[in-house]
Design a protein around this motif. Structure first.
Motif, PDB file in Angstrom:
ATOM      1  N   GLU A  63      -7.414  -0.390 -38.550  1.00 35.48           N
ATOM      2  CA  GLU A  63      -7.005  -0.805 -37.203  1.00 35.48           C
ATOM      3  C   GLU A  63      -7.313   0.274 -36.174  1.00 35.48           C
ATOM      4  N   ASN A 110     -10.096   0.108 -33.141  1.00 38.04           N
ATOM      5  CA  ASN A 110      -9.754   0.380 -31.745  1.00 38.04           C
ATOM      6  C   ASN A 110     -10.716   1.394 -31.136  1.00 38.04           C
ATOM      7  N   THR A 111     -11.106   2.389 -31.915  1.00 35.69           N
ATOM      8  CA  THR A 111     -12.078   3.375 -31.421  1.00 35.69           C
ATOM      9  C   THR A 111     -13.377   2.676 -31.049  1.00 35.69           C
ATOM     10  N   GLY A 165      -2.705  -4.346 -33.037  1.00 31.95           N
ATOM     11  CA  GLY A 165      -3.201  -3.405 -34.035  1.00 31.95           C
ATOM     12  C   GLY A 165      -2.329  -2.166 -34.156  1.00 31.95           C
ATOM     13  N   GLY A 211      -3.550  -8.315 -26.664  1.00 33.09           N
ATOM     14  CA  GLY A 211      -3.860  -7.072 -27.358  1.00 33.09           C
ATOM     15  C   GLY A 211      -2.589  -6.342 -27.724  1.00 33.09           C
ATOM     16  N   ARG A 261     -13.949  -0.493 -30.444  1.00 30.05           N
ATOM     17  CA  ARG A 261     -13.821  -1.500 -29.390  1.00 30.05           C
ATOM     18  C   ARG A 261     -13.478  -0.902 -28.025  1.00 30.05           C
ATOM     19  N   HIS A 262     -12.538   0.035 -27.992  1.00 29.28           N
ATOM     20  CA  HIS A 262     -12.017   0.497 -26.705  1.00 29.28           C
ATOM     21  C   HIS A 262     -12.535   1.863 -26.265  1.00 29.28           C
TER      22      HIS A 262
END
Length: 134
Positions: free
Chosen positions: A52, A56-57, A105, A102, A59-60
């Motif tokens: 997760e 996140n790394t 995660g 959102g 994606r964001h």
């Protein structure tokens, strides 16, 4: 507290760097969790949490991320870093609203790990996940 790197070095070897290779991140997390002696159900929890944060790394943060894992006599620690910024220092510590698109995660990470530390500023984000060892 004695810090033992799973790669057999002290201080630990260079962290594992990832960009989009999340299958490698998951495989490495699973290998280390088994080496540390986590029970099978906790290995799964650990791999989910690491996956997760890595997702996140990708994606964001839109930067490479790094992962370092070590264990002591009592716990296993995974530190993940990236160049992103999380404005809410308590992100994931409370459940997202029912209609949130959102935030699920990091909430999940907080649910499966024994402790999660999040630090984020203009230099990037560091998330440490802790799992107690049997």
């Amino acid at each position: 507290m004695v810090r033992r790197s799973l790669r057999g070095r002290f201080p630990p070897a260079m962290p594992f760097v990832y960009t989009t290779n999340l299958s490698e991140v998951r495989a490495l997390a699973e290998q280390h969790a088994r080496t540390a002696g986590l029970p099978a159900s906790r290995v799964t929890d650990f791999v989910i949490a690491v996956s997760e944060v890595a997702a996140n790394t990708v994606r964001h943060a839109r930067s490479a991320g790094s992962m370092d894992i070590w264990f002591t006599a009592n716990e296993m620690v995974c530190e993940m870093r990236d160049a992103g910024f999380i404005p809410n220092p308590r992100a994931g510590s409370e459940p997202p609203s029912r209609d949130a698109s959102g935030g699920h995660g990091l909430w999940l990470v907080h649910q499966v790990c024994d402790r999660v530390d999040l630090r984020s500023d203009e230099n990037g984000t560091v998330i440490r996940m802790y799992m107690s060892l049997p």
